[in-house]
Design a protein around this motif. Structure first.
Motif, short mmCIF file in Angstrom:
data_model
loop_
_atom_site.label_atom_id
_atom_site.label_comp_id
_atom_site.label_asym_id
_atom_site.label_seq_id
_atom_site.Cartn_x
_atom_site.Cartn_y
_atom_site.Cartn_z
N ALA A 110 47.36 48.51 33.75
CA ALA A 110 47.48 49.38 34.93
C ALA A 110 48.32 50.61 34.60
O ALA A 110 48.02 51.73 35.04
CB ALA A 110 48.10 48.60 36.09
N ILE A 123 40.89 45.48 35.78
CA ILE A 123 41.86 45.81 36.83
C ILE A 123 41.12 46.54 37.96
O ILE A 123 40.04 47.11 37.75
CB ILE A 123 43.02 46.70 36.32
CG1 ILE A 123 42.49 48.01 35.71
CG2 ILE A 123 43.88 45.95 35.34
CD1 ILE A 123 43.59 49.02 35.40
N HIS A 179 48.29 42.57 35.31
CA HIS A 179 47.91 43.38 34.13
C HIS A 179 48.74 44.66 34.12
O HIS A 179 48.22 45.76 34.27
CB HIS A 179 46.41 43.70 34.18
CG HIS A 179 45.55 42.49 34.32
ND1 HIS A 179 45.43 41.56 33.33
CD2 HIS A 179 44.79 42.06 35.35
CE1 HIS A 179 44.62 40.59 33.75
NE2 HIS A 179 44.22 40.87 34.98
N ARG A 180 50.04 44.50 33.92
CA ARG A 180 50.95 45.65 34.01
C ARG A 180 50.60 46.73 33.00
O ARG A 180 50.53 47.91 33.34
CB ARG A 180 52.38 45.21 33.74
CG ARG A 180 52.91 44.26 34.76
CD ARG A 180 54.23 43.69 34.31
NE ARG A 180 54.80 42.95 35.42
CZ ARG A 180 56.06 42.98 35.78
NH1 ARG A 180 56.92 43.71 35.09
NH2 ARG A 180 56.50 42.31 36.81
N THR A 234 50.47 42.87 40.31
CA THR A 234 49.43 42.91 39.28
C THR A 234 49.72 41.90 38.18
O THR A 234 50.88 41.62 37.85
CB THR A 234 49.32 44.32 38.66
OG1 THR A 234 48.24 44.30 37.71
CG2 THR A 234 50.60 44.70 37.92
N ASP A 259 45.22 46.43 41.70
CA ASP A 259 46.27 46.50 40.68
C ASP A 259 46.97 47.86 40.69
O ASP A 259 48.13 47.97 40.31
CB ASP A 259 45.66 46.27 39.29
CG ASP A 259 45.13 44.85 39.17
OD1 ASP A 259 45.94 43.93 39.08
OD2 ASP A 259 43.89 44.68 39.19
#
Lengths: 946, 191
Positions: free
Chosen positions: A418, A131, A414-415, A412, A191
């Motif tokens: 993050a 990220i 990649h929740r 994003t 992100d």
């Protein structure tokens, strides 16, 4: 020396300034003994020197740098570069001690340090998710260390630190802040990021991720650990949009010295409005009608007023059926605003904010002696010897606070990663040079924050945070507006009733906007890293373009060239020298090749020689402009040029044929005059030049056939062709154009000033101009017009009126790997997406992606221009001195537009222009040009000198 | 208060608080010299910040036996300001039309609290100094504001001693013309 042979003034100046030899001084001393007149002259020079000394000291003493120019701003950069410098110095010592081998090792280490500081670190081996996190440039080292720590705890997640300065095109280390528009840019590029919740606007869902669900499911996340007021700033309509890291509160600063002098006791926590008023009255000093010293100044009324009103009235917003309702017409609010206004209008103890510019009001406490002023705790460092106290109270205390915090981008992929990263960040101590208070109780405790502060400061800040309130900005601006109306004489009740209504409308709108579905976008992945043994190059894209286009191109390029990793940064286009010293390759203006040292950028000839076919697709006219002394210095990227725009509606109404590329300049003039009905109730004007009547007059006259210079670049302003063309131009402007009300006097001075970029001229926007010229870039940037617009090429004339400006791809002469840069710029130059303006390659001009991007009419007009004979000359062909001689030509046009016959006006200026050009022959540099201009025309108004 | 040499020594040994103290001590004067030379607060801040950073990073390069610290610092400030003026002159002379067509680079908005020093009123004298050519402006500021000797000025400006002297003389002459300074009027006021 006889008494009557007086020394020259310059000798007396030298005497007064101690720059004479002993012998020279003795000679003058002897003269002084006998000459009263020279003694007076010398006294004058001495007095003048004294005046310079005192005035300069006083003037410069009065200027101070802003609070952003402080050590904290340079410290991270300083520490990083100092480490490298130390390595460099050590390496020198090692060279002498243990020989070359050790030196190479140390230098390689130092170099790797430099690279690491410029780029994101590669993901640790075996990681699954990468990220990106954006912070200010000077904070990168700080967050990089935290990212390293984080990766140890979460080995499956690598965090790449990127710079918001680069994303938004700000200069690294500058004191500017990121604006709300920039926040959206950052969210598209990273992100997660650090910012203020104020920057999210009314549709946070378009920028950042709603964290409510994730916070609810995360059992390790303890809401109660946050200072409640701080967390509230990141919540909206029950949703959580970010996590606070640091908070600041509003307080009153007071000058202890002035309190002591006036015998007024220092204010204490819990002081009342009456105490405050009493102190303000006693500390205001008057001299006749003038206020010498104000008792109080408030640059932050939009924060103080909600706080004071809340004290009297309780919460200013309530919710009915989930709809927020403001209560600004409450009698307690009325009383508060009345009381605050009385500080100005009745007691005259507070500076009237309406009598001073907003920016001046903001800086007032920095520049004036004041007893008390409202300010935020971020200024504590700037007023170290000043006392602080919470706002005075008239009920339950309520203190406005502001905060910074961490957000996850709405785009994003990649929740979870993050989220883990920002919760980890929120648990860390604050950045070393932060002036805020940690927003988490556990961090306050862990860092022993309160114990490190002066107890009196700690007491005030603690008190404030215990009584923090936060209101949407619309409440503060509403109250401020009402307050200002009252100062202008309005009744308080009426002013508040008016803002009450608009504030409630806005609150309802905001509540509804928050419910809207979020905008969809995807954050680009981190920049690739080279394969082992590969190379990494740094490329600078223009800050005003879409840097994400380049980042996407990097991904494609990297697939075909895995050995080359391109790091893209965004910055405003500057000189070739500046850019070449900062990065390996970049986008720059081709025109600067003529004005700068071309060797700052690499000659591409050897690279082209390996595969000359790479040039085949470019229009030759643009390639020619990249050549200096036979060396091609860059690859054209795109161009901007003037096109002819017209109102289809007006042409249809008047039954006139649309303009075409086959028109001649004379036809355009005739049509413009024929279409003009200036005296009609709904007047129509035939033509408006984009930059007004004065600024591009020379270009138009050349286009209309005026031969302004001879082969030796000597002015020929009285040539019959110039006189005839100037007549046609005057006819075009006076009989075929709108009244020159949009022209500014300064536009007449050789076009020094600019027309505003990003808007249409007023007469065009009003819809009563049939045809106008404009730059494609400006037309695209400006708001859409309320009528149908047609686009055609400007008619081909004797000179090229469209004058394309060219952007190109350059390789720095200091590039670490020119071959890699070459591969990259060849790739970029062939991509239609990279050409955000007009195409400079045949293949791109024929490409549907580009045609769709610019529109079919623009594409066809541009193709038509490119198909013309390349014989028309451009004003760019003029020499610098010829170019400067246009100053006098512009004067003649100005006279002609005022009624002087063009022949008369041109004959008058030709003498001066010719004298100027003749004088400059064989001379170089600005000073020589200035001297020649003054000789040729003592009345010439030259630009201020550097 | 520790003297400048002691701070330099401590910073050379890695004491960061000494760097901070040096910075704080030189900040205002560095900014003021840059402002005098450039006439623009934002540019002066950038130039001063650049100069201070350079000086602190490269503190090993400072040789006390060759020049006073202020001379060395002012040399860096003058150099940074010249860089900025060079790029400005380029814009002014050749690209003014073109920049105008292209639109000037957007000037970033400053936070309200940092606007603290913008639009400073300049007196007649400062305006006149800023109307001088760059070498003369340097000479006047170094001599009359910073109080440097001619020897130091020559070091800072990178010119022979006599040139430094003649620049001061020329600058005084020009300033008297610009300010239309009447000796008799001034004398009568002094009386």
């Amino acid at each position: 020396m006889k008494v009557r042979d007086h020394p020259r003034d310059e000798q007396w100046i030298a005497y007064a300034q101690y720059s004479l030899t002993d012998a020279e001084r003795e000679t003058l001393d002897r003269h002084l003994v006998e000459c009263t007149e020279c003694r007076q002259r010398l006294a004058g020079h001495v007095a003048f020197g004294r005046r310079l000394h005192y005035d300069l000291r006083a003037d410069l003493q009065a200027v101070r740098p802003s609070r952003h120019m402080r050590f904290a701003s340079v410290a991270p950069r300083l520490m990083r570069t100092r480490r490298v410098e130390m390595f460099r110095l050590q390496s020198r010592r090692v060279v002498s001690a243990v020989g070359l081998l050790a030196a190479v090792a140390i230098l390689a280490y130092a170099l790797s340090g430099i690279l690491a500081s410029r780029t994101s670190r590669p993901a640790p081996a075996g990681t699954e998710i990468s990220i990106t996190f954006a912070c200010r440039d000077y904070q990168r080292d700080w967050y990089q260390n935290l990212a390293d720590e984080f990766s140890k705890i979460h080995p499956g997640i690598a965090v790449h630190i990127v710079s918001t300065d680069e994303i938004t095109g700000q200069k690294a280390g500058s004191s500017t802040v990121i604006s709300s528009d920039d926040t959206a840019k950052v969210a598209h590029a990273a992100d997660a990021f650090v910012d203020s919740p104020l920057m999210l606007g009314t549709r946070p869902q378009d920028i950042v991720l709603d964290l409510t669900e994730m916070a609810g499911h995360d059992t390790s996340f303890v809401v109660d650990d946050f200072l409640p007021g701080a967390l509230a700033l990141f919540q909206n309509d029950g949703r959580l949009w970010g996590l606070p890291t640091e908070v600041h509160s509003l307080l009153i600063f007071y000058n202890r010295g002035l309190f002591d002098q006036a015998g007024v006791p220092y204010p204490q926590i819990g002081w009342s409005w009456a105490d405050f008023m009493d102190a303000a009255i006693r500390l205001t000093i008057r001299e006749g009608d003038r206020i010498k010293q104000y008792g109080y100044v408030d640059p932050w009324t939009r924060y103080t007023l909600p706080s004071l009103a809340h004290q009297k009235a309780g919460p200013l917003i309530t919710y009915e059926h989930e709809i927020p309702l403001a209560h600004l017409d409450d009698q307690s609010v009325v009383g508060t605003v009345q009381w605050y206004a009385s500080l100005v209008s009745t007691y005259a103890v507070m500076l009237d904010p309406l009598t001073i510019e907003y920016t001046e009001l903001q800086r007032y406490p920095y520049e004036h002696s004041l007893a008390m002023w409202a300010g935020f705790s971020w200024d504590l460092d700037n007023f170290r010897d000043t006392g602080i106290v919470p706002l005075p109270e008239a009920g339950e205390p309520a203190v406005p606070i502001s905060a910074n915090g961490y957000f996850v981008s709405a785009g994003t992929m990649h929740r979870e990663a993050a989220w883990r990263w920002i919760t980890f960040l929120s648990e860390q101590p604050l950045y070393r040079y932060s002036s805020g208070t940690p927003a988490r109780k556990s961090v306050l405790q862990k860092t022993r924050y309160w114990k490190q502060l002066d107890p009196s400061v700690a007491a005030v800040l603690q008190y404030n945070l215990e009584h923090a309130v936060g209101y949407p900005g619309v409440i503060g601006s509403g109250l401020k507006r009402a307050f200002e109306q009252v100062l202008q004489g309005a009744r308080v009740e009426e002013a508040l009733a008016e803002v009450q209504s608009s504030v409630n409308d806005r609150l309802a709108e905001m509540a509804s906007e928050t419910q809207q579905p979020p905008a969809k976008f995807v954050v680009a992945g981190p920049m690739p890293t080279p394969t082992p043994g590969g190379t990494q190059i740094h490329f600078r894209a223009p800050a005003d373009g879409d840097v994400e286009v380049y980042r996407a191109l990097v991904d494609r390029f990297h697939r075909d060239h895995p050995g080359i990793a391109v790091q893209v940064e965004a910055a405003p286009i500057s000189s070739l020298a500046d850019q070449a010293s900062a990065v390996d390759c970049f986008v720059g203006y081709a025109e600067l090749l003529q004005a700068e040292e071309p060797n700052n950028v690499l000659s591409l000839n050897p690279l082209i020689a390996e595969d000359p076919r790479v040039l085949d697709a470019f229009y030759p006219t643009f390639l020619q402009r990249m050549q200096i002394a036979g060396e091609i210095r860059g690859l054209p990227l795109d161009a901007d040029a003037q096109l002819l725009y017209y109102s289809r509606s007006l042409f249809d109404r008047l039954g006139a044929p649309y303009p075409t590329g086959r028109w001649t300049p004379q036809q355009l003039v005739e049509q413009a005059v024929a279409l003009t009905t200036a005296g009609a109730p709904e007047p129509v004007y035939g033509f408006y030049p984009r930059d007004g009547a004065y600024r591009s007059a020379a270009d138009y006259v050349a286009w209309l056939g005026g031969k302004l210079f001879d082969a030796a670049n000597r002015s020929t302003f009285d040539d019959p062709t110039v006189i005839a063309a100037a007549k046609r131009y005057v006819e075009l402007i006076l009989s075929g154009g709108p009244p020159m009300t949009e022209e500014r006097p300064e536009d007449r001075l050789s076009g020094v000033t600019s027309t505003t970029w990003g808007i249409h001229p007023g007469s065009v926007a009003a819809g009563n101009v049939a045809m106008w010229s404009d730059w494609y870039g400006n037309h695209r940037l400006s708001p859409a017009l309320g009528f149908e617009v047609g686009i055609a090429p400007l008619p081909a004339g004797a000179a090229q009126l469209e004058s394309p400006t060219l952007r190109a791809l350059f390789i720095s002469a200091q590039a670490s790997d020119p071959q890699a840069c070459w591969a990259w710029i060849v790739f970029v130059s062939a991509q239609p997406e990279a050409s955000s303006r007009l195409a400079v390659r045949r293949d791109i001009a024929a490409n549907d992606t580009w045609r769709n991007a610019v529109g079919a009419e623009t594409a066809d007009a541009w193709l038509s221009i490119q198909s013309r004979e390349p014989s028309s000359q451009s004003l760019w062909a003029y020499s610098p001195t010829a170019y400067l001689a246009l100053y006098w030509f512009d004067q003649a046009i100005s006279e002609a537009l005022s009624g002087t016959p063009p022949a008369t006006a041109l004959a008058a200026v030709q003498v001066k222009a010719a004298a100027f050009v003749d004088c400059t022959i064989g001379q170089e540099g600005e000073e020589a040009w200035r001297t020649c201009a003054r000789q040729a025309d003592p009345d010439a108004v030259l630009p201020a000198g550097d | 208060m520790p003297d400048t040499d002691a701070l330099i020594q401590r910073w050379r040994e890695g004491d960061q608080s000494a760097a901070e103290a040096l910075y704080d001590r030189c900040r205002d004067s560095t900014f003021r010299l840059a402002y005098g030379l450039l006439g623009n607060v934002a540019e002066a801040e950038d130039a001063a910040q650049d100069a201070l950073t350079y000086v602190l990073v490269h503190i090993e390069r400072y040789e006390p036996e060759r020049a006073a610290f202020s001379t060395w610092l002012h040399m860096i400030v003058v150099s940074r300001c010249r860089d900025r003026l060079r790029s400005r002159r380029l814009r002014l002379l050749l690209w003014q039309r073109w920049w105008a067509q292209e639109g000037p680079p957007a000037s970033p908005a400053r936070p309200p609290e940092s606007a603290a020093v913008h639009a400073q009123e300049r007196s007649e004298v400062l305006l006149a100094v800023q109307a001088l050519s760059q070498p003369l402006r340097e000479a006047i500021l170094l001599r009359f504001w910073a109080g440097h000797t001619y020897q130091e000025m020559a070091q800072i400006m990178g010119c022979p001693l006599r040139t430094a002297q003649s620049r001061v003389r020329l600058a005084c002459q020009r300033l008297r013309q610009i300010l239309a300074w009447e000796q008799s009027a001034e004398l009568s006021r002094a009386e």
